[in-house]
Design a protein around this motif. Sequence first.
Motif, short mmCIF file in Angstrom:
data_model
loop_
_atom_site.label_atom_id
_atom_site.label_comp_id
_atom_site.label_asym_id
_atom_site.label_seq_id
_atom_site.Cartn_x
_atom_site.Cartn_y
_atom_site.Cartn_z
N CYS A 70 0.76 -1.32 0.04
CA CYS A 70 -0.26 -0.03 -0.01
C CYS A 70 1.03 1.44 -0.08
CB CYS A 70 -0.76 0.00 1.26
SG CYS A 70 -1.99 -1.60 1.12
N SER A 71 0.32 2.23 -0.65
CA SER A 71 1.09 3.66 -0.73
C SER A 71 0.45 4.28 0.43
CB SER A 71 0.69 4.10 -2.16
OG SER A 71 1.07 3.29 -3.16
N ALA A 72 1.62 5.19 0.98
CA ALA A 72 1.22 6.34 1.84
C ALA A 72 2.37 7.54 1.33
CB ALA A 72 1.82 5.99 3.09
N VAL A 73 1.71 8.54 1.29
CA VAL A 73 2.37 9.95 1.01
C VAL A 73 3.56 10.09 1.38
CG1 VAL A 73 2.29 12.55 1.21
CG2 VAL A 73 -0.08 11.20 0.80
N GLY A 74 4.66 10.19 0.60
CA GLY A 74 5.91 10.50 1.04
C GLY A 74 6.82 9.23 1.49
N GLU A 75 6.13 7.99 1.50
CA GLU A 75 6.88 6.65 1.74
C GLU A 75 7.22 6.26 0.54
OE1 GLU A 75 7.43 4.98 4.92
OE2 GLU A 75 7.43 7.11 5.58
N GLY A 76 8.28 6.13 0.00
CA GLY A 76 8.91 5.69 -1.15
C GLY A 76 8.63 4.12 -1.36
N GLU A 77 8.65 3.38 -0.20
CA GLU A 77 8.24 1.97 -0.16
C GLU A 77 7.08 1.69 0.25
OE1 GLU A 77 10.55 -0.14 -1.40
OE2 GLU A 77 12.24 1.47 -1.71
N GLY A 78 6.53 0.69 -0.06
CA GLY A 78 4.96 0.14 0.40
C GLY A 78 5.04 -0.09 1.68
N MET A 79 3.74 0.02 2.32
CA MET A 79 3.54 -0.02 3.91
C MET A 79 2.34 -1.35 3.92
SD MET A 79 3.59 3.65 5.32
CE MET A 79 4.05 3.03 7.16
N PRO A 80 2.34 -2.00 4.94
CA PRO A 80 1.08 -2.53 5.31
C PRO A 80 -0.24 -1.62 5.17
CG PRO A 80 2.68 -3.04 7.01
CD PRO A 80 3.12 -1.89 6.12
N PRO A 81 -1.22 -2.30 5.04
CA PRO A 81 -2.62 -1.54 5.05
C PRO A 81 -2.80 -0.66 6.04
CG PRO A 81 -3.02 -3.58 4.26
CD PRO A 81 -1.69 -3.83 4.71
N GLY A 82 -2.59 -1.11 7.19
CA GLY A 82 -2.93 -0.53 8.38
C GLY A 82 -2.09 0.89 8.69
N GLY A 83 -0.72 0.84 8.25
CA GLY A 83 0.18 2.02 8.55
C GLY A 83 0.08 2.70 7.35
N ALA A 84 -0.34 2.39 6.19
CA ALA A 84 -0.46 3.29 5.13
C ALA A 84 -1.66 4.22 5.28
CB ALA A 84 -0.60 2.73 3.87
N ALA A 85 -2.81 3.52 5.63
CA ALA A 85 -4.09 4.23 5.98
C ALA A 85 -4.13 5.25 7.19
CB ALA A 85 -5.12 3.24 6.29
N LEU A 86 -3.10 4.91 8.31
CA LEU A 86 -2.88 5.67 9.45
C LEU A 86 -2.27 6.65 8.85
CD1 LEU A 86 -3.05 6.14 12.45
CD2 LEU A 86 -0.91 4.86 12.44
N LEU A 87 -1.26 6.64 8.14
CA LEU A 87 -0.44 7.98 7.78
C LEU A 87 -1.49 8.73 6.87
CD1 LEU A 87 2.20 9.57 7.96
CD2 LEU A 87 3.08 8.00 6.37
N ASN A 88 -1.90 8.40 5.80
CA ASN A 88 -2.56 9.00 4.92
C ASN A 88 -3.82 9.74 5.61
OD1 ASN A 88 -1.17 8.45 2.66
ND2 ASN A 88 -2.33 6.58 2.19
N GLY A 89 -4.38 8.93 6.63
CA GLY A 89 -5.47 9.61 7.17
C GLY A 89 -5.24 10.67 8.12
N ALA A 90 -4.22 10.64 8.90
CA ALA A 90 -3.79 11.60 9.64
C ALA A 90 -3.48 12.85 8.90
CB ALA A 90 -2.65 11.28 10.75
#
Length: 464
Positions: A70-90
């Motif tokens: 999963c993609s998160a803003v500013g994270e060049g590497e993929g993340m697990p779903p919960g981590g990506a959603a936590l960062l994107n959501g906040a």
Amino acid sequence: MSGPPPAAAETLSRFAGELRFDGSPPDVAEKAKLLFLDYFGIALAARRGEFDAPLRRAARALTGGGGGPCSAVGEGEGMPPGGAALLNGALGHALDFDDTHTASIIHTAAAAAPAALAGAEAAGRGGREMVRVLVAAFEVLIRIGLAAPGRFHARGFHMTALAGTFGAALAFGLLTGLEGRRLASALGVAGSLAAGLMEFLEDGSPVKALHPGWAAHAGIAAATLAAGGFGGPATVLEGRFGLLRSHLGEEPFDAAALTDGLGERWETRATAFKPYPCGHVIHAFLDAALAAQAEGEFEADAIESVVCHAAKGAIDLVLEPAEAKRRPRTAYDGKFSLPYCLGSVFVRGRCGVDEFSAEAVRDPRVLEVAAKVSHRRDDGQDYPRFFPGKVEVRLRDGRVFAAEEKRQRGCPENPISAAEVRAKFMDNARRALPAARAEELADRIARLETLDTLEPVGEILREA
């Protein structure tokens, strides 16, 4: 003999599961894409803000570091779903610039959009599925707020955090293949994970920014538990110890509103975009103040006093306690200070992202005007159906200028155009991306339903 009627969670999950891409009106699907665009533009604008680093560290730590689909803003590497959603959501809520469904007082995209993106990427789903799930999640989470408009806030609960957890569970569950009883169970589990308090108003803490990210994270956890066969109560919303009774106590609520109009009345249409990055109840006052200043052609140092005519709900959020609101304790505190925001527009002529830095909220010129702001309660205003604002400005020379906005700009009754939403996105996204890449991202989201996967969106978000 017929049995008892289905519980609300069962009706809501059935509606969401049966909804198809062409099952909602075309304008509703377009609105869902605009909300997704607006939200991730704000997340990009927050990329280099003061909350980015601690939120990023926490998202990595809570989900075992890096590695995931999963993609998160500013994270060049993929993340697990919960981590990506936590960062994107906040990040998407950190500037308090994201949409609001006025009647339910909910930021609709805040938790649902990050969870939906994570679900689509984790399951390899395309944009067409993404759009239909966004619509379903928005329609469901809004109705939770409509069961008791404004009453959760009055008791100190942040409705976006609560309803957002249900919306996130639904979005992630749908995109990862949940259906039937297991989808309803995801909502049942979400009720035990939903949380968010309004106590941040007492000292200007930034914890509110975390609420949608945590809701997205918790919703994904709820859906994941349900996918493994873990159960949750179908009566999680209206039951004896469900969300409504447990959180509202003796306050009245309308359980029928949970399912009323599903598939007939599309509440996504009623979601308002924000022209200012601060509490939504402040916006109409700022437009009224600018109108009064334009009429009187006066400078800030000519002001003797400013009186805000406001509904009690607005007073409680952005005008009281008066002395604390006149001198924000933190930059984030300034976003919920009507006196500070008025001071900013009178002195600077604007109240945008740059006006909520630690330095900006200490500007003595702005605080001098903020100290002149008082309020009168007006129970005749159409609040919370709208967030109206009226200001009365008295000058040192005795002249008085007044202006009123009965409906906040950006709501369907006082709309901003799709072109204006895109312009807002570009202004925000260019804080983290080159203009050409920001334009490319906007184009990809505009044709979201044509994408076979969400990789074209995710790759640009990761570049920020």
